[in-house]
Motif scaffolding. Structure first.
Motif, PDB file in Angstrom:
ATOM      1  N   GLY A  35       0.815  -1.202   0.000  1.00 50.18           N
ATOM      2  CA  GLY A  35       0.000   0.000   0.000  1.00 50.18           C
ATOM      3  C   GLY A  35       0.851   1.255   0.000  1.00 50.18           C
ATOM      4  O   GLY A  35       2.031   1.224   0.353  1.00 50.18           O
ATOM      5  N   TRP A  36       0.236   2.333  -0.425  1.00 56.87           N
ATOM      6  CA  TRP A  36       0.819   3.675  -0.318  1.00 56.87           C
ATOM      7  C   TRP A  36      -0.030   4.479   0.661  1.00 56.87           C
ATOM      8  O   TRP A  36      -1.270   4.451   0.591  1.00 56.87           O
ATOM      9  N   TRP A  37       0.654   5.202   1.515  1.00 53.39           N
ATOM     10  CA  TRP A  37       0.012   6.074   2.493  1.00 53.39           C
ATOM     11  C   TRP A  37       0.693   7.435   2.424  1.00 53.39           C
ATOM     12  O   TRP A  37       1.807   7.556   1.895  1.00 53.39           O
ATOM     13  N   ARG A  38       0.032   8.449   2.953  1.00 54.20           N
ATOM     14  CA  ARG A  38       0.648   9.766   2.961  1.00 54.20           C
ATOM     15  C   ARG A  38       0.273  10.525   4.225  1.00 54.20           C
ATOM     16  O   ARG A  38      -0.764  10.272   4.828  1.00 54.20           O
ATOM     17  N   GLN A  39       1.146  11.460   4.580  1.00 58.36           N
ATOM     18  CA  GLN A  39       0.885  12.297   5.742  1.00 58.36           C
ATOM     19  C   GLN A  39       1.234  13.730   5.395  1.00 58.36           C
ATOM     20  O   GLN A  39       2.403  14.066   5.172  1.00 58.36           O
ATOM     21  N   GLY A  40       0.196  14.559   5.304  1.00 50.41           N
ATOM     22  CA  GLY A  40       0.379  15.965   5.004  1.00 50.41           C
ATOM     23  C   GLY A  40       0.701  16.763   6.253  1.00 50.41           C
ATOM     24  O   GLY A  40       0.546  16.271   7.371  1.00 50.41           O
ATOM     25  N   PRO A  41       1.105  18.017   6.082  1.00 50.65           N
ATOM     26  CA  PRO A  41       1.445  18.866   7.229  1.00 50.65           C
ATOM     27  C   PRO A  41       0.277  18.994   8.204  1.00 50.65           C
ATOM     28  O   PRO A  41      -0.823  19.381   7.812  1.00 50.65           O
ATOM     29  N   GLY A  42       0.515  18.643   9.445  1.00 51.38           N
ATOM     30  CA  GLY A  42      -0.511  18.768  10.460  1.00 51.38           C
ATOM     31  C   GLY A  42      -1.644  17.770  10.351  1.00 51.38           C
ATOM     32  O   GLY A  42      -2.683  17.928  11.005  1.00 51.38           O
ATOM     33  N   LYS A  43      -1.459  16.740   9.536  1.00 49.69           N
ATOM     34  CA  LYS A  43      -2.525  15.753   9.329  1.00 49.69           C
ATOM     35  C   LYS A  43      -2.080  14.372   9.789  1.00 49.69           C
ATOM     36  O   LYS A  43      -0.888  14.101   9.926  1.00 49.69           O
ATOM     37  N   GLU A  44      -3.059  13.497   9.962  1.00 50.52           N
ATOM     38  CA  GLU A  44      -2.746  12.111  10.264  1.00 50.52           C
ATOM     39  C   GLU A  44      -2.387  11.376   8.968  1.00 50.52           C
ATOM     40  O   GLU A  44      -2.740  11.806   7.871  1.00 50.52           O
TER      41      GLU A  44
END
Length: 127
Positions: A35-44
């Motif tokens: 899988g691919w996941w991502r985490q943006g600034p200030g986000k989970e």
């Protein structure tokens, strides 16, 4: 035990494209759902896309459907994420993950299913 290393991140303008890669080593890559996941600034950390052992089944977050494509090359032990029509909201650190307890044909969109993670690669979408 699987080791994962992402690459391909960088700066891209809105509407542009980028392809991320995730090189796996130390395990039987073809027997892992990925899988691919991502985490943006200030986000989970959030789900982006998932793929089954053989690549015949995929799943996407609604926010990336019809823009991103997940794929894998089991001969090269590599996972990919083709990102098209990127938007500023796609700015994040992108992580690849492996599920060593997966079964053939299944895809997983819950973070708890993944037991191996890479360190991430930064993607910044900005004009």
């Amino acid at each position: 035990q699987v080791q994962l290393e992402e690459s391909g991140g960088g700066y891209v303008q809105p509407g542009g494209s980028l392809r991320l890669s995730c090189a796996a080593s130390g395990g039987t890559f073809w027997r892992h759902a990925m899988g691919w996941w991502r985490q943006g600034p200030g986000k989970e950390r959030e789900f982006v896309a998932a793929i089954s052992w053989s690549g015949t089944r995929t799943d996407y977050a609604d926010s990336v459907k019809r823009r991103f494509t997940i794929s894998r090359d089991n001969a090269k032990n590599t996972l990919y994420l083709q990102m098209n029509s990127v938007e500023p909201e796609d700015t994040a650190v992108y992580y690849c993950a492996a599920n060593s307890r997966s079964v053939s044909g299944a895809v997983y969109s819950w973070k708890e299913y993944y037991d191996y993670w890479g360190l991430g690669t930064q993607v910044t979408v900005s004009s």
